[in-house]
Design an enzyme around this catalytic site. Structure first.
Site, PDB file in Angstrom:
ATOM      1  N   ASN A   9       0.866  -1.179   0.000  1.00 30.30           N
ATOM      2  CA  ASN A   9       0.000   0.000   0.000  1.00 30.30           C
ATOM      3  C   ASN A   9       0.905   1.232   0.000  1.00 30.30           C
ATOM      4  OD1 ASN A   9      -1.804   2.050   0.497  1.00 30.30           O
ATOM      5  ND2 ASN A   9      -2.335   1.383   2.573  1.00 30.30           N
ATOM      6  N   LYS A  11       0.148   4.252  -0.342  1.00 34.40           N
ATOM      7  CA  LYS A  11      -0.504   5.455   0.205  1.00 34.40           C
ATOM      8  C   LYS A  11      -0.214   6.659  -0.718  1.00 34.40           C
ATOM      9  CE  LYS A  11      -0.241   3.320   4.683  1.00 34.40           C
ATOM     10  NZ  LYS A  11      -0.184   3.438   6.133  1.00 34.40           N
ATOM     11  N   HIS A  96      -9.499   1.190   4.814  1.00 36.85           N
ATOM     12  CA  HIS A  96      -8.231   1.424   5.517  1.00 36.85           C
ATOM     13  C   HIS A  96      -8.490   2.404   6.668  1.00 36.85           C
ATOM     14  CE1 HIS A  96      -4.196   2.678   6.456  1.00 36.85           C
ATOM     15  NE2 HIS A  96      -3.784   1.572   5.870  1.00 36.85           N
ATOM     16  N   GLU A  98      -6.953   4.855   7.677  1.00 38.32           N
ATOM     17  CA  GLU A  98      -6.760   6.274   7.329  1.00 38.32           C
ATOM     18  C   GLU A  98      -8.004   6.825   6.614  1.00 38.32           C
ATOM     19  OE1 GLU A  98      -3.062   5.591   5.317  1.00 38.32           O
ATOM     20  OE2 GLU A  98      -2.146   5.074   7.247  1.00 38.32           O
ATOM     21  N   GLU A 168      -5.525  -4.952  10.450  1.00 44.82           N
ATOM     22  CA  GLU A 168      -4.509  -3.926  10.673  1.00 44.82           C
ATOM     23  C   GLU A 168      -4.806  -3.200  11.979  1.00 44.82           C
ATOM     24  OE1 GLU A 168      -2.508  -2.732   6.733  1.00 44.82           O
ATOM     25  OE2 GLU A 168      -4.220  -1.422   7.021  1.00 44.82           O
ATOM     26  N   GLY A 174       2.277   2.325  10.776  1.00 44.10           N
ATOM     27  CA  GLY A 174       3.221   3.431  10.643  1.00 44.10           C
ATOM     28  C   GLY A 174       3.904   3.820  11.941  1.00 44.10           C
ATOM     29  N   SER A 214       3.306  -2.012  10.443  1.00 40.05           N
ATOM     30  CA  SER A 214       4.758  -2.074  10.708  1.00 40.05           C
ATOM     31  C   SER A 214       5.353  -3.446  10.410  1.00 40.05           C
ATOM     32  CB  SER A 214       5.058  -1.635  12.141  1.00 40.05           C
ATOM     33  OG  SER A 214       4.666  -0.289  12.330  1.00 40.05           O
TER      34      SER A 214
HETATM   35  P1  PGA Z   1       2.726   0.342   7.641  1.00 34.25           P
HETATM   36  O1  PGA Z   1       1.277   0.538   7.017  1.00 34.25           O
HETATM   37  O2  PGA Z   1       3.280  -0.946   7.088  1.00 34.25           O
HETATM   38  O3  PGA Z   1       3.518   1.535   7.189  1.00 34.25           O
HETATM   39  O4  PGA Z   1       2.563   0.270   9.118  1.00 34.25           O
HETATM   40  C1  PGA Z   1       0.431  -0.559   6.789  1.00 34.25           C
HETATM   41  C2  PGA Z   1      -0.864  -0.072   6.185  1.00 34.25           C
HETATM   42  O5  PGA Z   1      -1.313   1.029   6.536  1.00 34.25           O
HETATM   43  O6  PGA Z   1      -1.459  -0.742   5.337  1.00 34.25           O
END
Ligand code: PGA
Length: 251
Positions: A9, A11, A96, A98, A168, A174, A214
């Site tokens: 992803n 983003k 997601h 976000e 997630e 993140g 992460s």
């Molecule tokens: P990250 O994000 O691996 O940077 O923690 C995962 C995601 O948001 O899908």
């Protein structure tokens, strides 16, 4: 058969040139080696055509990061499932954290997005997961149950059979704090049992459940070795080809 998947992803990252380079590097790694999992990249919508052109001639799969819950018309800035289909996009992330947090997306809208994607033969990657407070309150199982029930469990067996679930935990996204392999396995097993309750055991055993938050080349192997963890949805670590490829090679 349950599919193993590692999906990147991206983003809101990368210029057109960065995207071109990253896609080319990932595609050439796929040319050199066969992976046990399907490798999917989810770049910003602007670069989907670039990605699907490369995917045509390599083993790469392509996903979008979002889709409209509407068919077409006066919805400025939105992208419809039919448009993704016309670019031969294979997957689309929905729900997601976000999108839930910054764009106010609710399960009911996500249910409609899942319907639209399935209507056009695109496989939804449906994200679920609790925030830290919910884990600390021990309501994380209820939260995930509710997200799946509202967003996905209206689907028929056939529709649901095309869905990928991504667990997630929001506190791991993140942050550099990864769920422990035991925490991931516990939730993935809970999700699989929920699917069995709502559909049946066969559907549940065939459902791909990804872990995200992460995940990197240092912890992927241990996470993916759990019985109910079928791969990962990778954010930050998907922006460097060698790191992403190492993760895809962790089975
Ligand atoms: P990250 O994000 O691996 O940077 O923690 C995962 C995601 O948001 O899908």
């Amino acid at each position: 058969m349950r599919k193993l998947i590692v999906a990147g992803n991206w983003k809101m990252n990368n210029t057109f040139e960065d995207a071109e380079n990253l896609i080319t590097e990932i595609a050439s790694a796929l040319d050199e080696k066969k992976f046990k999992c399907d490798v999917v990249i989810c770049p910003p919508a602007l670069y989907l055509e670039l990605a699907t052109d490369v995917a045509d001639i390599s083993g790469l799969f392509v996903g979008a990061q979002n889709v409209s819950d509407k068919d077409s018309g006066a919805y400025t800035g939105e992208i419809a499932a039919t448009m993704l289909e016309s670019l031969e996009v294979d997957y689309c992330i929905i729900g997601h954290s976000e999108r839930r947090k910054y764009f106010g997306e609710k399960d009911e809208v996500l249910a409609e997005k899942a319907n639209k994607l399935l209507d056009y033969g695109i496989r939804p990657i449906y994200c679920c997961g609790e925030v830290l407070e919910e884990r600390e309150n021990k309501t994380h199982f209820d939260v995930v149950r509710q997200q799946l029930k509202n967003g996905l469990f209206h689907l028929t067996d056939a529709g649901f059979g095309n869905v990928i679930i991504a667990y997630e935990p929001v506190w791991a996204i993140g942050t550099g704090v990864t769920a422990s392999p035991a925490q991931a396995q516990e939730m993935h097993n809970f999700i699989r049992n929920l699917v069995a309750e709502n559909y049946n055991r066969e559907v549940a055993e065939n459902t791909t459940i990804l872990y995200g938050g992460s995940c990197n080349s240092g912890n992927a192997k241990e996470l993916f070795s759990n019985k109910d963890v079928d791969g990962g949805l990778i954010g930050g670590a998907s922006l460097k080809a060698d790191e992403f490829i190492k993760i895809a090679d962790s089975f």
